[in-house]
Enzyme design. Structure first.
Site, PDB file in Angstrom:
ATOM      1  N   HIS A 418      -0.998  31.334  15.606  1.00  0.00           N
ATOM      2  CA  HIS A 418      -0.820  32.595  14.886  1.00  0.00           C
ATOM      3  C   HIS A 418       0.290  32.479  13.844  1.00  0.00           C
ATOM      4  O   HIS A 418       0.127  32.920  12.694  1.00  0.00           O
ATOM      5  CB  HIS A 418      -0.488  33.722  15.870  1.00  0.00           C
ATOM      6  CG  HIS A 418      -0.129  35.010  15.199  1.00  0.00           C
ATOM      7  ND1 HIS A 418       1.173  35.349  14.879  1.00  0.00           N
ATOM      8  CD2 HIS A 418      -0.908  36.027  14.741  1.00  0.00           C
ATOM      9  CE1 HIS A 418       1.176  36.508  14.276  1.00  0.00           C
ATOM     10  NE2 HIS A 418      -0.073  36.949  14.184  1.00  0.00           N
ATOM     11  N   ARG A 508       2.217   1.953   0.621  1.00  0.00           N
ATOM     12  CA  ARG A 508       3.082   1.003   1.322  1.00  0.00           C
ATOM     13  C   ARG A 508       2.873   1.102   2.835  1.00  0.00           C
ATOM     14  O   ARG A 508       3.109   2.159   3.428  1.00  0.00           O
ATOM     15  CB  ARG A 508       4.543   1.264   0.971  1.00  0.00           C
ATOM     16  CG  ARG A 508       4.851   1.092  -0.503  1.00  0.00           C
ATOM     17  CD  ARG A 508       6.349   1.183  -0.763  1.00  0.00           C
ATOM     18  NE  ARG A 508       6.874   2.521  -0.526  1.00  0.00           N
ATOM     19  CZ  ARG A 508       6.910   3.482  -1.445  1.00  0.00           C
ATOM     20  NH1 ARG A 508       6.425   3.269  -2.652  1.00  0.00           N
ATOM     21  NH2 ARG A 508       7.408   4.667  -1.153  1.00  0.00           N
ATOM     22  N   GLU A 677       5.865 -10.181  -8.974  1.00  0.00           N
ATOM     23  CA  GLU A 677       7.289  -9.861  -8.841  1.00  0.00           C
ATOM     24  C   GLU A 677       8.156 -11.105  -8.797  1.00  0.00           C
ATOM     25  O   GLU A 677       9.377 -11.023  -8.602  1.00  0.00           O
ATOM     26  CB  GLU A 677       7.513  -9.026  -7.567  1.00  0.00           C
ATOM     27  CG  GLU A 677       6.883  -9.611  -6.322  1.00  0.00           C
ATOM     28  CD  GLU A 677       6.775  -8.609  -5.194  1.00  0.00           C
ATOM     29  OE1 GLU A 677       7.448  -7.571  -5.238  1.00  0.00           O
ATOM     30  OE2 GLU A 677       6.004  -8.865  -4.258  1.00  0.00           O
ATOM     31  N   CYS A 748       4.017  -0.670 -10.828  1.00  0.00           N
ATOM     32  CA  CYS A 748       4.441   0.409  -9.943  1.00  0.00           C
ATOM     33  C   CYS A 748       5.963   0.375  -9.848  1.00  0.00           C
ATOM     34  O   CYS A 748       6.545  -0.666  -9.552  1.00  0.00           O
ATOM     35  CB  CYS A 748       3.805   0.260  -8.563  1.00  0.00           C
ATOM     36  SG  CYS A 748       3.994  -1.357  -7.792  1.00  0.00           S
TER      37      CYS A 748
END
Length: 815
Positions: A418, A508, A677, A748
């Site tokens: 509720h 991730r 990277e 990213c």
């Protein structure tokens, strides 16, 4: 249909009869008449008409006396006095003889149809203005369960009539502008489903928090359904992906959360119901099997398709027969009213401390104020406007207070309680099911209640600063450069579904492992290497799972699936785990499996772990979860991305391990990406492109390894610069070389969100995609559009569309 009838069987009713029998009973009739052929089971019963209620009002001037009391209310009389007076007058007025006779006759016929005398029935109120798109009266009038015998049935019907003037119902109609005497009451009498011996719950045909329309959310608890609706229990919750229902070979169940379910409602010895504690076994086990979840989801989709709008349904399982039933259906009235072209978001601008309590977040807002700790509702003048209501549980009697609160916090309840339903309608943030808020938060303490941080709502000490923003989605420009999202928290994925993003550029796994799995995978595989304390903690965490590895793959798969479903069929790039050894060691049971490294940032991480003896088995569990999401759930928009891959030999070995675990590049449309990277990824771009389908530039690590700077070093912070020529030249080199052999390149990172000039640089390189945090999406999209206008002119909106994958529509498939 003759207007003089007092009672009508459900089988003779339909949606067109809302004015006569209310939305609840009209829907039961509609489903009985039109959906039985589709397999939807609805218990039989009958309804009294609005005309019958009108006869009651016309007896001895009751209508006029009620009107006099409403006038008193508007002149300043207390709500509780007015409500009590009207209810007393209604109960004192005898039911019309014709109505009594027809109810008894219909009840006796129901008994003959059920094959037993005096069958147990549910007696439910159904207001004739109920469940309209602009209003929901659900829960404001009374319901009586396990009613048996004509005397108790007639008494329950009479009490339902009186409940049209409960304090909360009067207040709601006043607030919504309904004429009290234009709202009549019908009473539905329905054969009981013996869910006291099994379970019951609620179904939404969309996500009730975000409005995401591609899922069905089913809540479930043991016993009668009143504990779920009233918020007395923290129920199980099952999330089903609608497109997956179209293929019988797929498993569309994309998330399962087992609730505490500490109480259940059962039959009382002498009629009606009572609430008892559940057993420890019941608390740890699921209420519904996968097969039952799918059947309910199929029914819900059928009902939604028939009505043409999102639906809120109640279901019950008969413990004697094992049959499932739909016992109520009404249009969903909160998310369906939201403007689809506007995205409103709240965000804390102050750094919060440790939460005082947390629980299930309802809504996505933030509220603050002094704690008002209450056991029972009080007069409105005793509740300060803007206070934070803290209580054990709410019911409709609390609603006048709830609308004055800046936030609501309860000990008990789930997303269909509720408190949750009403707070959504009011737009008030609520944290429900905290378990201990009434013991932790003292009256008068100033707190901030945040529901803007994912699926868990948090209560912080103090009045923290926050901001509200509103984004006009219609004003976000189209771009040829794909702008995607970085997502980590699966519980927050659905809230961003309205953003016109081109997919997820980075999901991730570390967040899911740390916050939902919470244990090192090798500790599940080799518990003999744990000390006693960690072994006990793992036992407690995985309680109820005979196969501990399934605990890991279930949690991981459900997290991935929620993110993938949120953007279907657009691509979702999932990066396999990229914890460093010191981070892995902090997971439960992690220390025996992790070496102590002098520099974990460039140590045993990423690809080097996946084929090594120390983690090969753990990576296999990650692969199993990914394979389950793609092949069993059908979310083939998931792309697997390998981080920190130093050499070509590493690439070959990792892809070999993936293939051994059922993730073979090219099969079932599987694409594999590699993070760019490390300078080696740029220098050997064409060689890596032979092994992978795309690159995602991790700008932080690429900058770190190009400049030889520890990205976490405060002393070298001034040297760390993603716009350094050495870094930007690497990006300028990688993009055309990868694209020349048909590979996509994305980036990213945070820098495009903070630096429009860096975004312009990326657009000039011709990069395929930029992936950013959701709250930065609109700004970055504007920056990209401006950069494209400068480079391409007015033709900038033409889609690139040459290399970017997308799962087939309209439904997932095995291909």
């Amino acid at each position: 249909m003759a207007s003089t009838r007092h009672v009508i069987p459900f089988a003779e009713l339909g949606r067109q009869d809302v004015g006569s029998v209310g939305g609840k009973n009209a829907s039961l009739g509609e489903m009985t008449a039109h959906l039985a052929g589709a397999g939807v089971r609805v218990p039989q019963g009958f309804a009294t008409t609005a005309d019958a209620y009108g006869e009651l009002l016309d007896g001895h001037g009751l209508r006029g006396r009620i009107e006099e009391q409403i006038v008193r209310l508007r002149e300043g009389a207390a709500l509780d006095e007015v409500g009590a007076a009207i209810r007393s007058m209604t109960l004192a007025e005898p039911l019309p003889p014709g109505l009594r006779a027809e109810i008894v006759s219909a009840y006796e016929q129901l008994g003959r149809d059920e094959g037993r005398a005096d069958p147990e029935v549910a007696v439910r109120s159904s207001a004739t203005a109920e469940d309209l798109p602009e209003a929901s009266f659900a829960g404001q009038q009374e319901t009586y369960l396990n009613v048996r015998g004509t005397a108790r049935l007639l008494e329950s019907v009479h009490r339902c009539y009186a409940s049209l003037y409960t304090d909360r119902a009067i207040d709601y109609r006043e607030r919504m502008g309904f004429d009290h005497l234009q709202v009549a009451l019908s009473v539905g009498v329905q054969a009981m489903v013996r869910s006291d011996l099994a379970g019951a719950g609620v179904i939404f045909t969309l996500d009730p928090e975000s409005g995401f329309p591609e899922v069905i959310v089913i809540s479930a608890a043991f016993g009668l359904g009143e504990t779920v609706v009233s918020g007395q229990v923290d129920p199980d919750e099952y999330t089903v992906f609608k497109p997956g229902l179209e293929d019988p070979e797929l498993d569309p169940l994309i998330d399962v959360r087992v609730g505490a379910k500490r109480r259940k409602a059962v039959y009382a010895e002498h009629g009606l119901t009572r609430t008892v504690d559940t057993t420890p076994e019941e608390r740890s086990q699921r209420v519904l099997t996968d097969t039952e979840v799918r059947l309910l989801a199929d029914w819900a989709l059928t009902v939604e398709g028939h009505y043409g709008c999102p639906m809120d349904l109640e279901w019950a399982k008969d413990g004697l027969t094992g049959d499932l039933w739909i016992v109520q259906a009404r249009p969903e009235t909160v998310q369906s009213r939201r403007a689809a072209s506007t995205l409103r978001r709240c965000r804390l601008t102050a750094v919060p401390g440790t939460p005082l309590v947390d629980g299930t977040a309802v809504g996505e807002a933030i509220g603050s104020g002094p704690v008002v700790l209450l056991d029972t509702p009080v007069d409105l003048d005793r509740f300060p406007a803007g206070g934070v209501l803290v209580t054990g549980i709410t019911d409709p009697d609390w609603e006048p207070i709830m609308k004055r609160a800046s936030a609501i916090v309860t000990d008990h309840g789930g997303r269909t309680s509720h408190a949750a339903i009403v707070s959504r309608e009011l737009g008030v943030p609520a944290v429900v099911g905290t378990g201990r808020a009434t013991h932790v938060l003292p009256d008068g303490q100033k707190v901030t209640v945040s529901c803007a941080e994912g699926g868990r709502g948090k209560v912080y000490d103090g009045l923290l600063a926050y901001e509200e923003t509103e984004t006009d989605l219609a004003g976000i420009p189209a771009t040829r450069t794909h702008v995607m999202l970085n997502l980590a928290d699966p519980s927050a994925a659905f809230r961003w579904w309205r953003l016109p993003a081109d997919g997820v550029g980075l999901a991730r796994l570390e967040f899911i492992v740390a916050h939902q799995v919470k244990v090192h995978p090798m500790a599940l595989l080799h518990p003999e290497r744990l000390d006693h304390a960690d072994r006990c903690a793992v036992d407690q965490l995985t309680e109820g799972h005979l196969d501990r590895t399934r605990y890991f793959t279930d949690r991981l798969a459900y997290g991935i699936a929620r993110i993938a479903a949120s953007r279907w069929p657009a691509p979702v790039v999932v990066r396999t785990s990229d914890f460093k050894t010191n981070e892995y060691a902090r997971l439960l049971g992690g220390r025996p499996f992790e070496p102590v490294e002098a520099n974990p940032m460039i140590g045993w991480r990423g690809a080097s772990r996946y084929y090594s003896d120390g983690y090969r088995e753990g990576f296999a569990l990650e692969c199993r979860a990914l394979r389950r999401v793609r092949d069993e759930m059908g979310l083939t928009n998931v792309i697997v991305m390998i981080p920190f891959c130093r050499t070509l030999d590493e690439a070959d070995r990792v892809l070999e391990v993936m293939a051994e675990e059922g993730l073979r590049r090219g099969e079932n449309g599987l694409k594999a990406y590699v993070m760019a990277e490390i300078p080696a990824n740029v220098i050997l771009a064409e060689d890596f492109a032979e092994r992978f389908d795309g690159f995602s530039i991790g700008s932080n690590d690429l900058t770190q390894l190009t400049l030889g700077v520890d990205r976490d070093s405060e002393a070298l912070a001034r040297v760390f610069d993603e716009t350094d020529p050495a870094v930007t030249r690497s990006i300028e080199t990688l993009v055309p070389r990868a694209q020349s052999v048909g590979r996509t390149v994305g980036l990213c990172g945070q820098r495009p969100s903070d630096d429009p000039a860096f975004t312009e640089f990326l657009v000039k390189t011709g990069i395929d995609s930029i992936s950013v945090a959701p709250d930065s999406f609109a700004v970055v999209k504007q920056h990209v559009a401006a950069a494209e206008l400068a480079r391409y002119g007015e033709g900038r909106t033409a889609p690139s569309g040459t290399r970017w994958p997308q799962a087939e529509q309209p439904s997932p498939s095995r291909q």
